[in-house]
Design an enzyme around this catalytic site. Sequence first.
Site, PDB file in Angstrom:
ATOM      1  N   CYS A 188       0.761  -1.210  -0.090  1.00 17.56           N
ATOM      2  CA  CYS A 188      -0.023  -0.131   0.117  1.00 17.56           C
ATOM      3  C   CYS A 188       0.865   1.344   0.101  1.00 17.56           C
ATOM      4  O   CYS A 188       0.495   2.339  -0.905  1.00 17.56           O
ATOM      5  CB  CYS A 188      -1.105   0.136   1.221  1.00 17.56           C
ATOM      6  SG  CYS A 188      -0.417  -0.435   2.819  1.00 17.56           S
ATOM      7  N   VAL A 206       0.689   4.133  -2.781  1.00  9.21           N
ATOM      8  CA  VAL A 206       0.190   5.679  -2.468  1.00  9.21           C
ATOM      9  C   VAL A 206       1.203   6.650  -2.901  1.00  9.21           C
ATOM     10  O   VAL A 206       0.905   7.635  -3.224  1.00  9.21           O
ATOM     11  CB  VAL A 206      -0.428   5.589  -0.967  1.00  9.21           C
ATOM     12  CG1 VAL A 206      -0.580   7.064  -0.845  1.00  9.21           C
ATOM     13  CG2 VAL A 206      -1.511   4.667  -0.792  1.00  9.21           C
TER      14      VAL A 206
END
Lengths: 462, 457
Positions: free
Chosen positions: B107, B111
């Site tokens: 993640c 991001v």
Amino acid sequence: MKVLDGRKKQVFRKGEAPFEFDCEKQSLAGSVSQRACVFCGSRVVLYPIADAVHLVHGPAGCAAYTWDIRGALSSGPELHRLSFSTDLREYEVIHGGEPKLYQALIQLIERYRPEAVFVYGTCIVGVIGDDLEAVCKKVSALKGIPVIPVHSEGFKGTKKDGYKAACAALMQLIGRGPTDGISKYSVNILGDYNLAGEIWIIKDYYRRMGVEVVAGITGDGRVKEIERAHGAALNLVQCSGSMNYLAKLMKEKYGIHSLQVSYFGIEDMAEALYGVARFFKDAEMMKRTQELVSGEIRAVYPKLLEYRKALAGKKAAVYVGGAFKAFSLVKALRLLGMETVVVGSQTGSKQDYALLKELCDDGTIIVDDSNPVELSHFIREKNVSLFIGGVKERPIAYKLGIGFCDHNHERKIALAGFVGMLNFAAEVYQSVMSPVWQFTPRYMQSETRGDVHDECSRTVCP
Amino acid sequence: MLLRHTDKEIKERSALTVNPAKTCQPIGAMYAALGIHNCLPHSHGSQGCCAYHRSTLTRHYKEPVMASTSSFTEGASVFGGQANLLEAIQYIFTVYNPDVIAVHTTCLSEVIGDDIPQILARAREDGEIPEGKYVIHCNTPSFVGSHVTGFANMVKGMVHYFAESGGKKLDQINIIPGWVEPSDMREIKRLAREMGVTTVMFPDTSDVLDAPLTGRHQFYPKGGVTVKELQSIGDSMGTIALGHFASSAAAEALDAKCNVPYEILDIPYGLLATDRFIDTLRRMAKVEVPESINAERGRLVDAISDMQSYFYGKRVALFGDPDQLVALSEFLVTLNMRPVYVVTGTPGKKFEEQMSRVLEEIPEAKFKQAGDIYLLHQWIKNEPVDLLMGNTYGKFIARDEDIPFIRIGFPILDRIGHSYFPTVGYIGALRLVEKILGAIMDRQDRDCPEESFELVM
């Protein structure tokens, strides 16, 4: 095997060179490190608080991997064993996760009526910039219970920084409760997580000495007890890596003294009790402690000697999370007649390693932030019979055909206390002496280091 | 008990997941990459991700699991992870010397927007990827899909990086096994061999995560699909992709890239799904089904006929991964049992489509994608079942509600055997019915009054 240039100072062989040791470094990118992250550090420290809700604010993974993986036992509520997460999705990554967090908190508190809530920040929260503090404050005001943000974004340092974040969160609880009625002979137990019920053993010893335990931080932990922890006369710090920081904060804010203790092995366990008795300067208590210690030792010592007979002369490798644990293990193994020839940790400090060096025999390999290649190499080089480590090391030991003992959070048998020493000896014995190892060859490398020539130490070799 | 916290009353709680029936993408990518020979999976993110995935895979397979990490720090989260990945590639080829580094994202790296192909191009330009070595990648944002999606993405990555068409068709069939155990992959290969079909299976974790004890820790065990085999998949006669969620993306990508026709089948759990697998393999490879396989099937049907009266009408709750659940539910229906509750944490409308087909004859059945185990428990509390099937996390419900429980799926943290004995094929189905009957009969023996505690079933 070549130890990588960048890691040369993280491996030391006692007696070979002056002690110049590097540690507390970031792992090199690309390494198969055995280390974890900030979130992991916070999660393991706070996890045993059984009547709090632990909400992981992030994608489901971080919550799934930490769902009930640690055998931190509770004598009552078991809220800590459920897995709660906001399961952040793409939508929240773009639009922010605060509304979802707020809703989740409200639903959780209404459903479970916990004593407190810990909200763990994960990597993604650190990047999308959710204001944990603000949401927690708002919900706390609305619901009237502590809702505490834990700043444990995975990338913001090492596991040790996670411990610190957890300590900071604990400081928000400590001081909230009443302290009246607390004995002048009172302690907090810091850094025991009640794995396999260990804190119950320790609490019983202190009770028999006449010492009141105000709060287990965080083993078998309760919010209301932790809120009163500032009323204790003394902090006993076991897992120094995780809890020294809290002891320091409590000293600064509440003036509470602290003692470094360890509950592993006979010597250290006895010292953990005597140290407390000395601190309280109470002759009666000292007498009770002496009786307790001698009684307990009498109960286990003859059996320990039996194990020692079988295990004497065998060699062990120890690779654990915090270095402090390694000290006790080296001593405990010595009591069983075993020599620790490889010892290392994921997060030890310079001071820890210097102490380890003093404690170990010449030729012992001391290593920081090691990896499977190094570890299996050292094990073979030193002809080790027992590996003490955690979940990722177990199958490596078995593949090498040697015994293993889990001294991490997956242990199922209490290893603390005098009785724990006996359990430890039994576990080491059953693993090292298991008949299964005779069905597999055990290879060791000849004495000259780096020699690739394998020798099989067993008579039957395929 | 632990799950006394579960309320019978089902309230809306979209913001909150309690007891997930899934985990995140990267672990799936790591598992898939372990099925490439001499490959080191690489987690491009914080250290914790890699440690958690390795620990979880180790707990499930009871094997050493090797994978490296980009060890992100605060700096990486601000300036991007390019420097970490470049450094990692250099380090890994120097120290661990794999044939392939299989990078998956997390993640965090997603991001902050790391562009992996661009970083890999840079590594290539800088000469950091030695001759004959490969770095492949796939994107596995943890906030999309589930561990199954991550698996599918890595398998698709294998196609993307390795598949070539040499122009000449080879007499071989590709099999994408989906997320099954090493034992299952071994069994699928055995079935194909028995039929005289040459296959390339990718990924293939047999002999990687079920390696024998030899007295040595082999950093790269002997199993896994080789680079050479992967380079040949573009010339295969066809692809059989097992499991829509885990395998279809790669099969479709291979068809688009190299014109290899494919068929997407269910994971061959149970009689009918195995029939379809064998039949598809027969058609695709233009072979006959040998008598030995017909005999295996015959033994399974024979066993079911002996057991059927005990199965009839039993209500079953299941949870886990969608591909497994679809095939398993179908098998339970074949056995005349009633799979009444089926929950997967993996999101995907396709699951509901598949389940409504499979459970057409079970009007009372409820199923849900993107659900959690808490919901399943609530359903069970409202109307109980006779049997629960799912991964280890089911043991809480099983104990709380006192229901017989069969472990199947990922992860299984408290039993050993799943990586050694297959669940797929006729033989795997035999193992399943043995387990199901055992669970039902053990319960009957435990609960029945003494006068009806019988020796003969």
